[in-house]
Design an enzyme around this catalytic site. Structure first.
Site, PDB file in Angstrom:
ATOM      1  N   CYS A  40       1.087  -1.187   0.107  1.00 52.11           N
ATOM      2  CA  CYS A  40      -0.105   0.025  -0.134  1.00 52.11           C
ATOM      3  C   CYS A  40       0.905   1.082   0.035  1.00 52.11           C
ATOM      4  O   CYS A  40       2.016   1.172   0.350  1.00 52.11           O
ATOM      5  CB  CYS A  40      -0.908  -0.058   1.220  1.00 52.11           C
ATOM      6  N   THR A  42       0.771   3.584   1.932  1.00 47.44           N
ATOM      7  CA  THR A  42       1.174   3.751   3.262  1.00 47.44           C
ATOM      8  C   THR A  42       2.459   3.147   3.810  1.00 47.44           C
ATOM      9  O   THR A  42       3.068   3.838   4.484  1.00 47.44           O
ATOM     10  CB  THR A  42      -0.064   3.471   4.280  1.00 47.44           C
ATOM     11  N   HIS A  62       0.668  -4.184   5.756  1.00 48.06           N
ATOM     12  CA  HIS A  62      -0.330  -4.233   6.743  1.00 48.06           C
ATOM     13  C   HIS A  62      -1.856  -4.659   5.903  1.00 48.06           C
ATOM     14  O   HIS A  62      -2.834  -4.531   6.229  1.00 48.06           O
ATOM     15  CB  HIS A  62      -0.821  -2.810   7.197  1.00 48.06           C
ATOM     16  N   CYS A  92     -12.431  -4.710  19.216  1.00 51.36           N
ATOM     17  CA  CYS A  92     -12.395  -5.457  20.631  1.00 51.36           C
ATOM     18  C   CYS A  92     -13.874  -5.574  20.987  1.00 51.36           C
ATOM     19  O   CYS A  92     -14.052  -6.633  21.643  1.00 51.36           O
ATOM     20  CB  CYS A  92     -11.616  -4.863  21.544  1.00 51.36           C
ATOM     21  N   CYS A  95     -14.133  -1.862  24.052  1.00 49.81           N
ATOM     22  CA  CYS A  95     -13.793  -0.440  24.478  1.00 49.81           C
ATOM     23  C   CYS A  95     -14.673   0.867  24.191  1.00 49.81           C
ATOM     24  O   CYS A  95     -15.638   0.412  23.646  1.00 49.81           O
ATOM     25  CB  CYS A  95     -12.455   0.005  23.691  1.00 49.81           C
ATOM     26  N   CYS A  98     -15.754   1.308  20.478  1.00 53.41           N
ATOM     27  CA  CYS A  98     -16.190   0.170  19.713  1.00 53.41           C
ATOM     28  C   CYS A  98     -17.791   0.324  20.499  1.00 53.41           C
ATOM     29  O   CYS A  98     -18.744   0.136  19.513  1.00 53.41           O
ATOM     30  CB  CYS A  98     -15.675  -1.098  20.204  1.00 53.41           C
ATOM     31  N   CYS A 106     -11.037   1.428  16.902  1.00 50.89           N
ATOM     32  CA  CYS A 106     -11.174   0.698  18.418  1.00 50.89           C
ATOM     33  C   CYS A 106      -9.831   1.178  19.280  1.00 50.89           C
ATOM     34  O   CYS A 106      -8.863   1.491  18.534  1.00 50.89           O
ATOM     35  CB  CYS A 106     -10.695  -0.636  18.004  1.00 50.89           C
ATOM     36  N   ARG A 110      -4.380   0.512  20.531  1.00 54.27           N
ATOM     37  CA  ARG A 110      -3.777   1.619  19.569  1.00 54.27           C
ATOM     38  C   ARG A 110      -2.325   2.206  20.238  1.00 54.27           C
ATOM     39  O   ARG A 110      -1.545   2.351  19.345  1.00 54.27           O
ATOM     40  CB  ARG A 110      -4.868   2.712  19.474  1.00 54.27           C
TER      41      ARG A 110
HETATM   42  P1  NAD Z   1      -1.317   5.404  -5.257  1.00 57.54           P
HETATM   43  O1  NAD Z   1       0.245   5.772  -5.377  1.00 57.54           O
HETATM   44  O2  NAD Z   1      -1.627   4.117  -5.757  1.00 57.54           O
HETATM   45  O3  NAD Z   1      -2.283   6.504  -6.087  1.00 57.54           O
HETATM   46  C1  NAD Z   1      -2.283   7.747  -5.834  1.00 57.54           C
HETATM   47  C2  NAD Z   1      -2.632   8.558  -7.099  1.00 57.54           C
HETATM   48  O4  NAD Z   1      -2.778   9.936  -6.791  1.00 57.54           O
HETATM   49  C3  NAD Z   1      -1.872   8.120  -8.125  1.00 57.54           C
HETATM   50  O5  NAD Z   1      -2.681   7.761  -9.376  1.00 57.54           O
HETATM   51  C4  NAD Z   1      -1.288   9.638  -8.466  1.00 57.54           C
HETATM   52  O6  NAD Z   1      -0.939   9.884 -10.017  1.00 57.54           O
HETATM   53  C5  NAD Z   1      -2.525  10.454  -8.030  1.00 57.54           C
HETATM   54  N1  NAD Z   1      -2.029  11.837  -7.793  1.00 57.54           N
HETATM   55  C6  NAD Z   1      -0.777  12.455  -7.252  1.00 57.54           C
HETATM   56  N2  NAD Z   1      -0.675  13.504  -6.895  1.00 57.54           N
HETATM   57  C7  NAD Z   1      -2.139  14.046  -7.606  1.00 57.54           C
HETATM   58  C8  NAD Z   1      -2.582  15.464  -7.876  1.00 57.54           C
HETATM   59  N3  NAD Z   1      -1.818  16.243  -7.329  1.00 57.54           N
HETATM   60  N4  NAD Z   1      -3.663  15.321  -8.384  1.00 57.54           N
HETATM   61  C9  NAD Z   1      -4.319  14.474  -8.723  1.00 57.54           C
HETATM   62  N5  NAD Z   1      -4.059  13.133  -8.620  1.00 57.54           N
HETATM   63  C10 NAD Z   1      -2.661  13.036  -8.018  1.00 57.54           C
HETATM   64  O7  NAD Z   1      -1.800   5.287  -3.721  1.00 57.54           O
HETATM   65  P2  NAD Z   1      -2.993   4.740  -2.939  1.00 57.54           P
HETATM   66  O8  NAD Z   1      -2.412   3.482  -2.548  1.00 57.54           O
HETATM   67  O9  NAD Z   1      -4.337   4.648  -3.797  1.00 57.54           O
HETATM   68  O10 NAD Z   1      -2.991   5.470  -1.648  1.00 57.54           O
HETATM   69  C11 NAD Z   1      -3.574   6.866  -1.796  1.00 57.54           C
HETATM   70  C12 NAD Z   1      -3.658   7.482  -0.428  1.00 57.54           C
HETATM   71  O11 NAD Z   1      -4.244   6.927   0.452  1.00 57.54           O
HETATM   72  C13 NAD Z   1      -2.089   7.398   0.220  1.00 57.54           C
HETATM   73  O12 NAD Z   1      -1.909   8.817   0.909  1.00 57.54           O
HETATM   74  C14 NAD Z   1      -2.274   6.505   1.337  1.00 57.54           C
HETATM   75  O13 NAD Z   1      -1.239   6.295   2.262  1.00 57.54           O
HETATM   76  C15 NAD Z   1      -3.593   6.631   1.706  1.00 57.54           C
HETATM   77  N6  NAD Z   1      -4.413   5.501   2.410  1.00 57.54           N
HETATM   78  C16 NAD Z   1      -5.349   6.148   3.397  1.00 57.54           C
HETATM   79  C17 NAD Z   1      -6.107   5.011   4.130  1.00 57.54           C
HETATM   80  C18 NAD Z   1      -6.927   5.489   5.394  1.00 57.54           C
HETATM   81  O14 NAD Z   1      -7.314   4.551   5.777  1.00 57.54           O
HETATM   82  N7  NAD Z   1      -7.374   6.711   5.468  1.00 57.54           N
HETATM   83  C19 NAD Z   1      -5.699   3.561   3.766  1.00 57.54           C
HETATM   84  C20 NAD Z   1      -5.071   3.389   2.565  1.00 57.54           C
HETATM   85  C21 NAD Z   1      -4.229   4.312   2.065  1.00 57.54           C
HETATM   86  N1  AHE Z   2       0.823   7.168  11.421  1.00 57.75           N
HETATM   87  C1  AHE Z   2       0.601   8.314  10.739  1.00 57.75           C
HETATM   88  C2  AHE Z   2      -0.794   8.036  10.076  1.00 57.75           C
HETATM   89  C3  AHE Z   2      -1.148   7.052   9.367  1.00 57.75           C
HETATM   90  C4  AHE Z   2      -2.655   6.791   9.125  1.00 57.75           C
HETATM   91  O1  AHE Z   2      -3.314   7.634   9.089  1.00 57.75           O
HETATM   92  N2  AHE Z   2      -2.954   5.466   9.144  1.00 57.75           N
HETATM   93  C5  AHE Z   2      -4.463   5.363   8.824  1.00 57.75           C
HETATM   94  C6  AHE Z   2      -4.275   4.166   7.822  1.00 57.75           C
HETATM   95  S1  AHE Z   2      -3.588   4.081   6.420  1.00 57.75           S
HETATM   96  C7  AHE Z   2      -3.699   2.610   5.879  1.00 57.75           C
HETATM   97  O2  AHE Z   2      -2.967   2.312   4.562  1.00 57.75           O
HETATM   98  C8  AHE Z   2      -5.251   4.942   9.852  1.00 57.75           C
HETATM   99  O3  AHE Z   2      -5.671   3.982  10.044  1.00 57.75           O
HETATM  100  N3  AHE Z   2      -5.214   5.657  10.896  1.00 57.75           N
HETATM  101  C9  AHE Z   2      -5.823   5.619  12.023  1.00 57.75           C
HETATM  102  C10 AHE Z   2      -4.895   5.001  13.280  1.00 57.75           C
HETATM  103  O4  AHE Z   2      -5.366   4.910  14.300  1.00 57.75           O
HETATM  104  O5  AHE Z   2      -3.536   5.060  12.814  1.00 57.75           O
HETATM  105  C11 AHE Z   2       0.719   9.711  11.570  1.00 57.75           C
HETATM  106  O6  AHE Z   2       0.396  10.769  11.037  1.00 57.75           O
HETATM  107  O7  AHE Z   2       1.030   9.605  12.902  1.00 57.75           O
HETATM  108 ZN    ZN Z   3      -2.899   0.891   3.288  1.00 56.69          ZN
END
Ligand code: NAD
Ligand code: AHE
Ligand code: ZN
Length: 375
Positions: A40, A42, A62, A92, A95, A98, A106, A110
Site C-alpha cells: 500500500c 502507506t 498491513h 475489541c 472499548c 467500539c 477501536c 492503539r
Molecule cells: P497510489 O500511489 O496508488 O495512488 C495515488 C494516485 O494519486 C496516483 O494515481 C497519482 O497519480 C495520483 N496523484 C498524485 N498527485 C496528484 C494530484 N496532485 N492530483 C491528482 N492526482 C494525483 O496510492 P494509494 O495506495 O491509492 O493511496 C492513496 C493515499 O491513501 C495515500 O496517501 C495512502 O497513504 C492513503 N491511504 C489511506 C488509508 C486510510 O485508511 N485513510 C488507507 C489506505 C491508503
Molecule cells: N501514523 C500516521 C498516520 C497513518 C494513518 O493515518 N494511517 C491510517 C491508515 S492508512 C492505511 O494505509 C489509519 O488507520 N489511521 C488511524 C490510526 O489509528 O492509525 C501519523 O500521521 O501519525
Molecule cells: Zn494501506
C-alpha cells in the site's frame, strides 16, 4: 521460530530480505502464516520517513491474508486452519470507541500498536538480541507474524489469498469510505482525486452506491482508462486545465435551476494537502461532503477559508473506510466471492518476497495499481 521477512532497516533505504526470529503467540494472540500481502502507499509513506510514527528497524506491511497456524492461551474465536485477514484497525467490541457505535477506531491496543509493539509492550520479532518493531499491528512483509485475536478477521476459506489480501486495506478503505463514511446515495455526483489503489476502489464503491456522475481527477493520463474500467464517467487531468481546477470542476457539476455547481461528495485519495483543499472546495455549497482518505506527511497541514464550511461544506476523514474489521471484512470477502466487487484486475503485479522492492519502484513510477507479494 525463524521466518523470512523484508525488514525496513532505516527510513529511505530499500527493504532487506532476511531471516528473523519470531516468538510464538502469548495469551490472546495468534500466529499467522501470511500467504500474500499487498503493498500500500502507506507502507511507502512510512518507509520514506514521512510518518511521524515511523520507527525502525521494523517489518512493514498491513494488507495481508493467511492461515492461523497456532493460538495462544485464552483465544476463543480463532483456531488453527482458519483463513484470516490481519486488521490494522482491530475490533475489541468492548472499548468505549467500539461501544459508542460512532466509530470504527477501536482504542483497545492503539497505544502499543503505534509504538511498534504487541499489547504487552514487547515485540515478537528480533534478530538475536536486537528487537525489530511490528508495524500497524500487522507486519505482513513477514511470512509468519503474530497478532492479537481482536485484530484478526476470519474469512471464507474458499477465497484466494492473493486477491483478498487487498481487502486488508485498499478495497475496504475505498469502498468503505463511500458506503460507511460518506453514505453516498443513489443519483449522487462525486469527484475522486487520485486514481490509485484507493481511488479506484472509491470509484467502484460509488458505482455500487448508484452514483450518477463520477469524475476522476489524476495527473497521470494512464488512469483515465483505469477509472472508466470501474465506473468513472468523466476524467480530468489538472495539468491540462487552464488555471484553477476548482472552478473547472464546479462548472462541470452545475445542475438544477440555480446552476450552482459542486459535487455532493468528493474524496481525496492522494495524501497531498493542496489536493485536499481542492476536494473540499469542489464540494457543493450547503451540503457537499469532502472525505480525506490520503495520509499526509509529518508537519503538513490542511487549510481553507472558514467560509467554505460556514456555507455548508463538510470536511471529514476516514480510516480503513470506517469498517469494523471483524464484522465487515468477512462481508467484503463475501461480496468479492459473489462478484459484487472486483479485485482481480487491480492486482497488476504479483511478486516474490525477494522482489518486494520492485513493488515500491512500480508504485513510484505510477505503473502499478496494486503489487501483491505471494509467499
Ligand atoms: P497510489 O500511489 O496508488 O495512488 C495515488 C494516485 O494519486 C496516483 O494515481 C497519482 O497519480 C495520483 N496523484 C498524485 N498527485 C496528484 C494530484 N496532485 N492530483 C491528482 N492526482 C494525483 O496510492 P494509494 O495506495 O491509492 O493511496 C492513496 C493515499 O491513501 C495515500 O496517501 C495512502 O497513504 C492513503 N491511504 C489511506 C488509508 C486510510 O485508511 N485513510 C488507507 C489506505 C491508503
Ligand atoms: N501514523 C500516521 C498516520 C497513518 C494513518 O493515518 N494511517 C491510517 C491508515 S492508512 C492505511 O494505509 C489509519 O488507520 N489511521 C488511524 C490510526 O489509528 O492509525 C501519523 O500521521 O501519525
Ligand atoms: Zn494501506
Amino acid at each position: 521460530m525463524k521466518t523470512r521477512a523484508a525488514v525496513a532497516v532505516a527510513a529511505g533505504k530499500p527493504l532487506e530480505i532476511m531471516e528473523v526470529d519470531l516468538e510464538g503467540p502469548k495469551a490472546g494472540e495468534v500466529l499467522i502464516e501470511v500467504k500474500a500481502t499487498g503493498i500500500c502507499h502507506t507502507d511507502e509513506f512510512t518507509l520514506s520517513g514521512a510518518d511521524p510514527e515511523g520507527i525502525f528497524p521494523a517489518i512493514l506491511g498491513h494488507e495481508g491474508a493467511g492461515v492461523v497456524v497456532d493460538v495462544g492461551p485464552g483465544v476463543t474465536t480463532l483456531k488453527k486452519g482458519d483463513h484470516v485477514i490481519p486488521l490494522y484497525t482491530p475490533e475489541c467490541r468492548q472499548c468505549p470507541s467500539c461501544l459508542s457505535r460512532k466509530t470504527n477506531l477501536c482504542t483497545a491496543i492503539r497505544a502499543t500498536q503505534g509504538q511498534g509493539l504487541m499489547p504487552d509492550g514487547t515485540s515478537r520479532f528480533s534478530i538475536g538480541k536486537d528487537k525489530i518493531f511490528h508495524y500497524m499491528g500487522c507486519s505482513t512483509f513477514s511470512n509468519f507474524t503474530v497478532l492479537p485475536e481482536i485484530a484478526v478477521a476470519k474469512v471464507d476459506p474458499e477465497a484466494p489469498f492473493d486477491k483478498i489480501c487487498y481487502i486488508g486495506c485498499g478495497v475496504t478503505t475505498g469502498v468503505g469510505a463511500v458506503l460507511n463514511t460518506a453514505k453516498v446515495t443513489p443519483g449522487a455526483t462525486a469527484i475522486v482525486f487520485g486514481l490509485g489503489g484507493i481511488g479506484l476502489n472509491v470509484i467502484q464503491g460509488l458505482r455500487l452506491a448508484g452514483a450518477d456522475m463520477i469524475i476522476g481527477v489524476d495527473i497521470n493520463d494512464d488512469k483515465k482508462e483505469w477509472g472508466e474500467r470501474f465506473g468513472m464517467t468523466h476524467f480530468v487531468n489538472p495539468k491540462e486545465v487552464d488555471g484553477d481546477i476548482v472552478p473547472y470542476l464546479v462548472n462541470m457539476t452545475k445542475r438544477g435551476a440555480d446552476q450552482i455547481g459542486g459535487a455532493d461528495y468528493t474524496f481525496d485519495c492522494t495524501g497531498n494537502t493542496k489536493v485536499m483543499r481542492q476536494a473540499l472546495e469542489s464540494a457543493h455549497r450547503g451540503w457537499g461532503e469532502s472525505i480525506v482518505i490520503g495520509v499526509a506527511g509529518a508537519g503538513q497541514e490542511i487549510s481553507t477559508r472558514p467560509f467554505q464550511l460556514v456555507t455548508g461544506r463538510v470536511w471529514k476523514g476516514t480510516a480503513f473506510g470506517g469498517a469494523r474489521g471483524r464484522t465487515d471484512v468477512p462481508k467484503i470477502v463475501d461480496w468479492y466471492m459473489a462478484g459484487k466487487i472486483e479485485i482481480d484486475p487491480m492486482i497488476t503485479h504479483t511478486l516474490t518476497l525477494d522482489e518486494i522492492n520492485k513493488g515500491f519502484d512500480l508504485m513510484h513510477a505510477g505503473k502499478s495499481i496494486r503489487s501483491v507479494v505471494v509467499y
